[in-house]
Every structure is written in C-alpha cells, then in structure tokens.
Design a protein around this motif. Structure first.
Motif, PDB file in Angstrom:
ATOM      1  N   ALA A   1       0.838  -1.207   0.000  1.00 49.92           N
ATOM      2  CA  ALA A   1       0.000   0.000   0.000  1.00 49.92           C
ATOM      3  C   ALA A   1       0.867   1.248   0.000  1.00 49.92           C
ATOM      4  CB  ALA A   1      -0.930  -0.018   1.209  1.00 49.92           C
ATOM      5  N   CYS A   2       1.951   1.245   0.772  1.00 44.53           N
ATOM      6  CA  CYS A   2       2.851   2.395   0.816  1.00 44.53           C
ATOM      7  C   CYS A   2       3.527   2.619  -0.530  1.00 44.53           C
ATOM      8  CB  CYS A   2       3.896   2.213   1.902  1.00 44.53           C
ATOM      9  SG  CYS A   2       3.239   2.310   3.575  1.00 44.53           S
ATOM     10  N   GLU A   3       3.985   1.539  -1.149  1.00 42.38           N
ATOM     11  CA  GLU A   3       4.648   1.655  -2.446  1.00 42.38           C
ATOM     12  C   GLU A   3       3.698   2.214  -3.499  1.00 42.38           C
ATOM     13  OE1 GLU A   3       6.111  -2.245  -3.218  1.00 42.38           O
ATOM     14  OE2 GLU A   3       7.494  -2.216  -1.506  1.00 42.38           O
ATOM     15  N   ALA A   4       2.454   1.766  -3.479  1.00 44.87           N
ATOM     16  CA  ALA A   4       1.469   2.278  -4.438  1.00 44.87           C
ATOM     17  C   ALA A   4       1.167   3.752  -4.189  1.00 44.87           C
ATOM     18  CB  ALA A   4       0.183   1.451  -4.352  1.00 44.87           C
ATOM     19  N   ALA A   5       1.109   4.137  -2.919  1.00 50.43           N
ATOM     20  CA  ALA A   5       0.730   5.504  -2.579  1.00 50.43           C
ATOM     21  C   ALA A   5       1.802   6.515  -2.963  1.00 50.43           C
ATOM     22  CB  ALA A   5       0.433   5.598  -1.084  1.00 50.43           C
ATOM     23  N   VAL A   6       3.088   6.171  -2.828  1.00 50.83           N
ATOM     24  CA  VAL A   6       4.164   7.144  -3.082  1.00 50.83           C
ATOM     25  C   VAL A   6       4.570   7.198  -4.548  1.00 50.83           C
ATOM     26  CG1 VAL A   6       5.061   6.903  -0.741  1.00 50.83           C
ATOM     27  CG2 VAL A   6       6.019   5.490  -2.578  1.00 50.83           C
ATOM     28  N   ARG A   7       4.059   6.313  -5.361  1.00 56.18           N
ATOM     29  CA  ARG A   7       4.470   6.261  -6.769  1.00 56.18           C
ATOM     30  C   ARG A   7       4.099   7.564  -7.488  1.00 56.18           C
ATOM     31  NH1 ARG A   7       1.975   1.534  -8.204  1.00 56.18           N
ATOM     32  NH2 ARG A   7       3.627   0.427  -7.066  1.00 56.18           N
ATOM     33  N   GLY A   8       5.095   8.236  -8.038  1.00 56.15           N
ATOM     34  CA  GLY A   8       4.858   9.472  -8.782  1.00 56.15           C
ATOM     35  C   GLY A   8       4.608  10.691  -7.917  1.00 56.15           C
ATOM     36  N   VAL A   9       4.876  10.581  -6.617  1.00 56.16           N
ATOM     37  CA  VAL A   9       4.594  11.664  -5.673  1.00 56.16           C
ATOM     38  C   VAL A   9       5.863  12.485  -5.412  1.00 56.16           C
ATOM     39  CG1 VAL A   9       4.083  12.087  -3.227  1.00 56.16           C
ATOM     40  CG2 VAL A   9       2.629  10.570  -4.567  1.00 56.16           C
ATOM     41  N   ASP A  10       5.710  13.796  -5.243  1.00 55.08           N
ATOM     42  CA  ASP A  10       6.833  14.679  -4.957  1.00 55.08           C
ATOM     43  C   ASP A  10       6.949  15.015  -3.472  1.00 55.08           C
ATOM     44  OD1 ASP A  10       7.645  15.405  -7.837  1.00 55.08           O
ATOM     45  OD2 ASP A  10       5.504  15.860  -7.819  1.00 55.08           O
ATOM     46  N   VAL A  11       5.802  15.178  -2.794  1.00 54.76           N
ATOM     47  CA  VAL A  11       5.787  15.594  -1.392  1.00 54.76           C
ATOM     48  C   VAL A  11       4.797  14.703  -0.638  1.00 54.76           C
ATOM     49  CG1 VAL A  11       5.425  17.492   0.231  1.00 54.76           C
ATOM     50  CG2 VAL A  11       6.232  17.975  -2.095  1.00 54.76           C
ATOM     51  N   VAL A  12       5.189  14.262   0.554  1.00 54.06           N
ATOM     52  CA  VAL A  12       4.318  13.467   1.418  1.00 54.06           C
ATOM     53  C   VAL A  12       4.013  14.249   2.679  1.00 54.06           C
ATOM     54  CG1 VAL A  12       4.121  11.385   2.842  1.00 54.06           C
ATOM     55  CG2 VAL A  12       5.185  11.250   0.577  1.00 54.06           C
TER      56      VAL A  12
ATOM     57  N   ASN B   1       7.468   1.955   7.148  1.00 52.63           N
ATOM     58  CA  ASN B   1       7.101   1.503   5.805  1.00 52.63           C
ATOM     59  C   ASN B   1       6.991   2.682   4.851  1.00 52.63           C
ATOM     60  OD1 ASN B   1       6.977  -1.244   6.344  1.00 52.63           O
ATOM     61  ND2 ASN B   1       4.769  -1.245   6.743  1.00 52.63           N
ATOM     62  N   LEU B   2       6.337   3.739   5.313  1.00 51.44           N
ATOM     63  CA  LEU B   2       6.134   4.912   4.469  1.00 51.44           C
ATOM     64  C   LEU B   2       7.455   5.611   4.175  1.00 51.44           C
ATOM     65  CD1 LEU B   2       4.073   6.843   3.093  1.00 51.44           C
ATOM     66  CD2 LEU B   2       4.132   8.177   5.207  1.00 51.44           C
ATOM     67  N   PHE B   3       8.270   5.822   5.210  1.00 49.46           N
ATOM     68  CA  PHE B   3       9.552   6.505   5.005  1.00 49.46           C
ATOM     69  C   PHE B   3      10.431   5.734   4.022  1.00 49.46           C
ATOM     70  CE2 PHE B   3       9.302   8.293   9.625  1.00 49.46           C
ATOM     71  CZ  PHE B   3       8.343   9.203   9.218  1.00 49.46           C
ATOM     72  N   SER B   4      10.481   4.418   4.189  1.00 48.96           N
ATOM     73  CA  SER B   4      11.310   3.588   3.304  1.00 48.96           C
ATOM     74  C   SER B   4      10.795   3.636   1.877  1.00 48.96           C
ATOM     75  CB  SER B   4      11.336   2.143   3.812  1.00 48.96           C
ATOM     76  OG  SER B   4      11.912   2.065   5.094  1.00 48.96           O
ATOM     77  N   SER B   5       9.491   3.514   1.717  1.00 48.37           N
ATOM     78  CA  SER B   5       8.907   3.544   0.375  1.00 48.37           C
ATOM     79  C   SER B   5       9.133   4.890  -0.299  1.00 48.37           C
ATOM     80  CB  SER B   5       7.408   3.245   0.447  1.00 48.37           C
ATOM     81  OG  SER B   5       7.167   1.936   0.925  1.00 48.37           O
ATOM     82  N   ALA B   6       9.002   5.975   0.479  1.00 46.65           N
ATOM     83  CA  ALA B   6       9.207   7.317  -0.074  1.00 46.65           C
ATOM     84  C   ALA B   6      10.648   7.500  -0.535  1.00 46.65           C
ATOM     85  CB  ALA B   6       8.840   8.371   0.966  1.00 46.65           C
ATOM     86  N   ALA B   7      11.593   7.031   0.268  1.00 43.47           N
ATOM     87  CA  ALA B   7      13.002   7.153  -0.106  1.00 43.47           C
ATOM     88  C   ALA B   7      13.310   6.355  -1.365  1.00 43.47           C
ATOM     89  CB  ALA B   7      13.887   6.693   1.051  1.00 43.47           C
ATOM     90  N   GLN B   8      12.775   5.140  -1.449  1.00 44.15           N
ATOM     91  CA  GLN B   8      13.029   4.295  -2.613  1.00 44.15           C
ATOM     92  C   GLN B   8      12.388   4.855  -3.876  1.00 44.15           C
ATOM     93  OE1 GLN B   8      11.658   0.404  -1.437  1.00 44.15           O
ATOM     94  NE2 GLN B   8      13.155   0.242   0.237  1.00 44.15           N
ATOM     95  N   ALA B   9      11.271   5.558  -3.708  1.00 39.27           N
ATOM     96  CA  ALA B   9      10.563   6.109  -4.860  1.00 39.27           C
ATOM     97  C   ALA B   9      11.119   7.460  -5.299  1.00 39.27           C
ATOM     98  CB  ALA B   9       9.079   6.253  -4.534  1.00 39.27           C
ATOM     99  N   GLY B  10      12.089   7.995  -4.543  1.00 39.86           N
ATOM    100  CA  GLY B  10      12.669   9.276  -4.916  1.00 39.86           C
ATOM    101  C   GLY B  10      11.835  10.476  -4.529  1.00 39.86           C
TER     102      GLY B  10
END
Length: 341
Positions: free
Chosen positions: A73-84, A113-122
């Motif tokens: 869910a975290c990976e899907a949410a951060v995909r293509g996102v600039d700011v969380v 989970n969110l922090f890791s996913s955000a970092a991996q997604a750039g």
C-alpha cells in the motif's frame, strides 16, 4: 510551497487534519493522492471537502484505500509523488493505554514503511505529524525541542520512535524529513464522539445539548490549544524546506490556556448561539486525573519561527468561535434531517 505541477500524498486523508490539508491543496490547484484505511477517518470528511472545493478541483484527487502497515500500500501511494504529508496515526493517550500494541504498530511500523517507500521512490520531501506528548514528564510547562523527558504513554513512545525512525532514514538516504510536534489541535471536522474524542469537540457537543462535560483533574492544567489552520500552515512551510533537510519543530500558538478557562470560553460562545442560552447554566463535572496526562504544556516557537518562518494564523478565541459555529451547524443539519424522516 512546491510548485503547482507537483503531486502530493496525504496519509490519513479522511481524518480531521488530513481533510483540511486536502482542501487547502486542492484549492491551490495541486494534484493530491490520499491514503486511508478508515479506521478513524471518515468518508463524510471527504464528501465535505468535495462539496466545498467543487467538481473541477475534486477531479485532481485520487483516493487509495489501504493500510500503512502494508508495504504494498505504501509503495502504491508514493508512486509518482513529490511531497508526502504523513498524518495517519492511531492517536489519543487514553487509547494507547488500552490498546498499546495497535497504536505502536500503526504509528511505528506504518511510518517506517512509508519513510522507506518514499526514499526508494525518490520522493523529495516528507513532512510527518509528531506530537507534544513526546516531551513526557519534562518539569517545566514550556516545551523546547531539544529537552525531552520520560514518555508517559505508549502513544508518546510511538511518536518519539517515529522521530527516531525519520532521523535514521534521513542519515541513510538524505531524503528531507521534517517532523511537526502538534500541540492540542482543534477545529471543524474533529470527531466529537467516542471514548477517545478530544476535549474541545466533546465539550462543544455537551454544551450544545445543555449537558455537563467532565474536567479530569482540578482544571488548572494548561494546554496550548491550536486551531487546525495553524497546523496546515506549518505543513506547507515545512514542505518548502530545502532538499536534504531534517528536523523537528513545535507547532502551537505559544499561549497556554487552563481547562477551566477553556470551558468558560466555550460555554460563552455556545450560549451566544440562537436557542442555546441554556448553555450558560451548564456546570462542568470534576473527575480524577487520567493516567498519562501531563500537568501543563506550552509550545516554544523560537525554532519554528527561525527555521520555518512559522507564525500562528488563527488565535484561540477566533478558532473556538469557528469551531462552535461548525458543530452547531452540523447539529442543526442532523436535527433537520431527522425531523423529515
């Protein structure tokens, strides 16, 4: 604030604070992804935002129903996102004393989970909601960011752990992570129901019904009650910090108000409403102090002013007037609908 072409993710988007952030960003022309599992968020909050911003702005919003404890869910949410803007949490000190495992899992595992996913997604920037509860048993009422005491509840532990997880993530990835320690947030859409409702909506509901609210302790303990518009302002300022930055900041008003004084002010505002004069006769009931509550807490804003340029935009009295009017309107609408059934 980052540019209009950026896409923002709000976790806990259907919650009290999340829905206010959503409304502000949509009004500003941003594209927004929202993540919520609706454990505490309400679809009515999203409907209210939709009605207020209109169809054209609402079309820029996409909702993902999911849980932060799920890496997928975290990976899907951060995909293509600039700011969380990370607002999702199981809040409330009393809740954490009854359900410590649920609170710790949601607030710590979900956040990492969110922090890791955000970092991996750039993702370039993450702003996350911490809490004044992290100060614990600090002996002075004034809370300054570097001075922490011992936590007094599992909720406080979960928020302190969130800050530490953010710092570790920053050291290993250089993603910008900014924590905001909220002080007693209140405003429209805050949930007045249930055993873990915050004091202001709970008391407003009681006064509107001419019922006696409960004050835990002697009422002299003070809090830095902060209108949600100030929280929104702080999130936008934090989101504009330079890439690679990290830090934690108080977000309050810098003014303390006792629970006794708060009750008197709310009673005056409710009694001034048409048909609510009986509220002036309502008296508060005394109850023993609750476990995990601190005596007094007041935000020192020096660091937030220096680093974020933060200043409160709504003071306590104006915020309480707005909030009382909101709940009176909601109550009036419900009574009207019930009468027509």
């Amino acid at each position: 604030m980052p540019g209009p072409s950026d896409t923002w993710l709000i976790t806990g988007v259907a919650g009290f604070i999340g829905s206010h952030l959503l409304e502000t960003l949509l009004r500003a022309g941003r594209h927004v992804v929202g993540l919520d599992n609706f454990s505490t968020g309400k679809k009515e909050n999203l409907s209210d935002v939709e009605a207020r911003v209109g169809a054209e702005r609402w079309a820029r919003f996409r909702l993902i129903e999911g849980d932060l404890r799920s890496p997928n869910a975290c990976e899907a949410a951060v995909r293509g996102v600039d700011v969380v803007l990370h607002q999702a949490a199981l809040s409330s000190v009393p809740r954490s004393l009854v359900h410590p495992v649920q609170v710790l899992e949601a607030n710590t595992i979900g956040s990492v989970n969110l922090f890791s996913s955000a970092a991996q997604a750039g993702v370039s920037r993450v702003v996350y909601a911490s809490s004044s509860s992290v100060y614990g048993d600090v002996s002075t009422a004034l809370r300054r960011e570097p001075v922490l005491g011992e936590p007094m509840s599992p909720y406080a532990v979960s928020k302190r752990a969130m800050e530490q997880l953010a710092a570790v993530t920053h050291r290993n990835t250089c993603i910008a992570l900014t924590g905001l320690r909220y002080f007693n947030v209140f405003g429209p859409r805050q949930n007045p129901d249930g055993p873990y409702a915050a004091v202001i909506p709970r008391w407003i509901r009681a006064l509107l019904d001419a019922e006696c609210p409960v004050i835990y302790g002697n009422g002299t303990q003070s809090r830095d009650f902060t209108h949600v518009d100030n929280i929104v302002r702080a999130n936008l300022l934090a989101a504009a910090r330079p890439a690679g930055s990290c830090g934690v900041f108080n977000v309050g008003t810098g003014h303390g108000t006792s629970l006794n004084a708060l009750f008197e002010t709310l009673r005056t505002h409710v009694a001034a409403l048409p048909g609510r004069a009986k509220a002036s006769e309502v008296r508060a009931l005394a109850a023993p102090p609750r476990a995990g509550d601190v005596a007094s807490a007041l935000a020192d804003l020096d660091l937030a002013r220096q680093e974020l340029g933060y200043e409160p935009v709504v003071n306590l009295d104006e915020g309480l007037r707005q909030t009382v009017s909101h709940f009176a309107g909601v109550r009036g609408t419900r009574n009207f609908l019930e009468a027509r059934r």
